[in-house]
Design a protein around this motif. Structure first.
Motif, PDB file in Angstrom:
ATOM      1  N   THR A   5       0.958  -1.254  -0.052  1.00 35.31           N
ATOM      2  CA  THR A   5       0.455   0.018  -0.436  1.00 35.31           C
ATOM      3  C   THR A   5       0.967   1.651  -0.507  1.00 35.31           C
ATOM      4  N   SER A   6       2.183   1.509   0.991  1.00 33.92           N
ATOM      5  CA  SER A   6       2.869   2.149   0.915  1.00 33.92           C
ATOM      6  C   SER A   6       3.474   2.456  -0.457  1.00 33.92           C
ATOM      7  N   PHE A   7       4.190   1.809  -1.183  1.00 34.30           N
ATOM      8  CA  PHE A   7       4.448   1.613  -2.812  1.00 34.30           C
ATOM      9  C   PHE A   7       3.656   2.255  -3.177  1.00 34.30           C
ATOM     10  N   TYR A   8       2.313   1.869  -3.451  1.00 35.54           N
ATOM     11  CA  TYR A   8       1.474   2.534  -4.135  1.00 35.54           C
ATOM     12  C   TYR A   8       0.836   3.548  -3.891  1.00 35.54           C
ATOM     13  N   PHE A   9       0.966   4.135  -2.771  1.00 35.70           N
ATOM     14  CA  PHE A   9       0.499   5.667  -1.935  1.00 35.70           C
ATOM     15  C   PHE A   9       1.483   6.240  -2.741  1.00 35.70           C
ATOM     16  N   LYS A  10       2.700   5.959  -2.675  1.00 38.24           N
ATOM     17  CA  LYS A  10       4.061   6.636  -3.017  1.00 38.24           C
ATOM     18  C   LYS A  10       3.786   6.959  -4.430  1.00 38.24           C
ATOM     19  N   TRP A  11       3.579   6.170  -5.261  1.00 33.66           N
ATOM     20  CA  TRP A  11       3.678   5.953  -6.501  1.00 33.66           C
ATOM     21  C   TRP A  11       2.542   7.259  -7.082  1.00 33.66           C
ATOM     22  N   CYS A  12       0.914   6.440  -6.464  1.00 32.42           N
ATOM     23  CA  CYS A  12       0.076   7.840  -6.211  1.00 32.42           C
ATOM     24  C   CYS A  12       0.633   8.932  -6.266  1.00 32.42           C
ATOM     25  N   ILE A  13       1.443   9.487  -5.570  1.00 32.77           N
ATOM     26  CA  ILE A  13       1.296  11.180  -4.768  1.00 32.77           C
ATOM     27  C   ILE A  13       3.086  11.433  -6.261  1.00 32.77           C
ATOM     28  N   GLU A  14       3.778  10.661  -6.569  1.00 37.86           N
ATOM     29  CA  GLU A  14       4.534  11.103  -7.289  1.00 37.86           C
ATOM     30  C   GLU A  14       3.961  11.381  -8.466  1.00 37.86           C
ATOM     31  N   ASN A  15       3.025  10.533  -8.936  1.00 34.52           N
ATOM     32  CA  ASN A  15       2.446  10.670 -10.328  1.00 34.52           C
ATOM     33  C   ASN A  15       1.241  11.865 -10.785  1.00 34.52           C
ATOM     34  N   ASP A  16       1.413  12.297  -9.364  1.00 31.62           N
ATOM     35  CA  ASP A  16      -0.101  13.862  -9.142  1.00 31.62           C
ATOM     36  C   ASP A  16      -0.983  13.160  -9.334  1.00 31.62           C
ATOM     37  N   TYR A  17      -1.175  12.092  -8.546  1.00 28.44           N
ATOM     38  CA  TYR A  17      -2.787  11.468  -8.166  1.00 28.44           C
ATOM     39  C   TYR A  17      -3.245  11.717  -6.771  1.00 28.44           C
ATOM     40  N   GLN A  18      -4.194  12.935  -6.461  1.00 28.76           N
ATOM     41  CA  GLN A  18      -5.126  12.481  -5.331  1.00 28.76           C
ATOM     42  C   GLN A  18      -5.877  11.439  -5.334  1.00 28.76           C
ATOM     43  N   VAL A  19      -6.170  10.768  -4.226  1.00 27.90           N
ATOM     44  CA  VAL A  19      -7.344  10.042  -3.831  1.00 27.90           C
ATOM     45  C   VAL A  19      -7.738  10.771  -2.331  1.00 27.90           C
ATOM     46  N   TYR A  20      -8.906  11.087  -2.279  1.00 23.73           N
ATOM     47  CA  TYR A  20      -9.984  10.754  -1.089  1.00 23.73           C
ATOM     48  C   TYR A  20     -10.835  10.501  -0.410  1.00 23.73           C
ATOM     49  N   ILE A  21     -11.126  10.636   0.472  1.00 26.33           N
ATOM     50  CA  ILE A  21     -12.288  10.007   0.368  1.00 26.33           C
ATOM     51  C   ILE A  21     -13.737  11.313   0.590  1.00 26.33           C
ATOM     52  N   LYS A  22     -14.752  11.439  -0.303  1.00 28.56           N
ATOM     53  CA  LYS A  22     -15.613  12.858  -0.219  1.00 28.56           C
ATOM     54  C   LYS A  22     -16.753  12.438  -0.044  1.00 28.56           C
ATOM     55  N   PRO A  23     -18.253  13.485   1.048  1.00 31.20           N
ATOM     56  CA  PRO A  23     -19.049  13.039   1.489  1.00 31.20           C
ATOM     57  C   PRO A  23     -20.158  13.239  -0.099  1.00 31.20           C
ATOM     58  N   ASP A  24     -20.612  12.333   0.688  1.00 30.81           N
ATOM     59  CA  ASP A  24     -22.003  12.386  -0.500  1.00 30.81           C
ATOM     60  C   ASP A  24     -23.618  11.850   0.175  1.00 30.81           C
ATOM     61  N   SER A  25     -23.806  12.854   0.451  1.00 29.95           N
ATOM     62  CA  SER A  25     -25.098  12.985   1.601  1.00 29.95           C
ATOM     63  C   SER A  25     -24.556  12.495   2.830  1.00 29.95           C
ATOM     64  N   TYR A  26     -24.973  11.589   3.039  1.00 32.75           N
ATOM     65  CA  TYR A  26     -24.716  10.943   4.244  1.00 32.75           C
ATOM     66  C   TYR A  26     -23.594   9.401   3.911  1.00 32.75           C
ATOM     67  N   LEU A  27     -23.793   8.752   2.661  1.00 33.27           N
ATOM     68  CA  LEU A  27     -22.206   8.389   2.568  1.00 33.27           C
ATOM     69  C   LEU A  27     -21.179   8.645   2.099  1.00 33.27           C
ATOM     70  N   TYR A  28     -20.309   7.777   1.685  1.00 38.52           N
ATOM     71  CA  TYR A  28     -19.371   8.622   0.975  1.00 38.52           C
ATOM     72  C   TYR A  28     -18.339   7.524   0.804  1.00 38.52           C
ATOM     73  N   ARG A  29     -18.091   8.672  -0.761  1.00 45.81           N
ATOM     74  CA  ARG A  29     -17.264   8.160  -2.631  1.00 45.81           C
ATOM     75  C   ARG A  29     -15.938   8.307  -1.803  1.00 45.81           C
ATOM     76  N   ILE A  30     -14.969   7.012  -2.805  1.00 48.06           N
ATOM     77  CA  ILE A  30     -13.692   8.143  -3.436  1.00 48.06           C
ATOM     78  C   ILE A  30     -13.445   8.478  -4.570  1.00 48.06           C
ATOM     79  N   ALA A  31     -12.840   9.227  -3.989  1.00 48.94           N
ATOM     80  CA  ALA A  31     -12.452  10.529  -5.231  1.00 48.94           C
ATOM     81  C   ALA A  31     -10.965  10.343  -5.683  1.00 48.94           C
ATOM     82  N   ILE A  32     -11.024  10.774  -7.167  1.00 44.93           N
ATOM     83  CA  ILE A  32      -9.226  10.650  -7.822  1.00 44.93           C
ATOM     84  C   ILE A  32      -9.077  12.152  -8.045  1.00 44.93           C
ATOM     85  N   ARG A  33      -8.445  12.800  -8.308  1.00 42.86           N
ATOM     86  CA  ARG A  33      -7.864  14.056  -8.197  1.00 42.86           C
ATOM     87  C   ARG A  33      -6.486  14.029  -9.270  1.00 42.86           C
TER      88      ARG A  33
END
Length: 96
Positions: A5-33
């Motif tokens: 997970t640490s490897f993939y996480f670092k890869w995402c940062i190095e390749n300019d991907y921001q991955v985060y959890i976004k509230p959607d009403s009373y639920l949550y979704r994963i967003a990628i920027r």
């Protein structure tokens, strides 16, 4: 965080991907920027110091999670998915 997970996480940062959890009403979704690191998490960012414009685009996942904890448990899969998709794109053939 396990080593893979640490490897993939670092890869995402190095390749300019921001991955985060976004509230959607009373639920949550994963967003990628893509471009989210250099654009400070915004659609558009102007760097006055370097006189350069950064843009990014957000994709919101279709799966809705009942809690942040459940969504957080899936982040490893998203990091790995982004890595695998980029590897496929660069190789021009299916990646295993």
């Amino acid at each position: 965080m396990n080593p893979r997970t640490s490897f993939y996480f670092k890869w995402c940062i190095e390749n300019d991907y921001q991955v985060y959890i976004k509230p959607d009403s009373y639920l949550y979704r994963i967003a990628i920027r893509k471009g989210g690191i250099t654009s400070n998490g915004k659609d558009f960012h102007y760097d006055r110091e370097n006189d350069f414009e950064y843009t990014s685009s957000e994709r919101i996942g279709s799966v809705r999670y009942k809690s942040v904890d459940i969504a957080s448990a899936k982040l490893h899969d998203v990091y790995k998915y982004l890595y695998d998709e980029e590897a496929k794109r660069l190789s021009g053939k299916p990646f295993k």
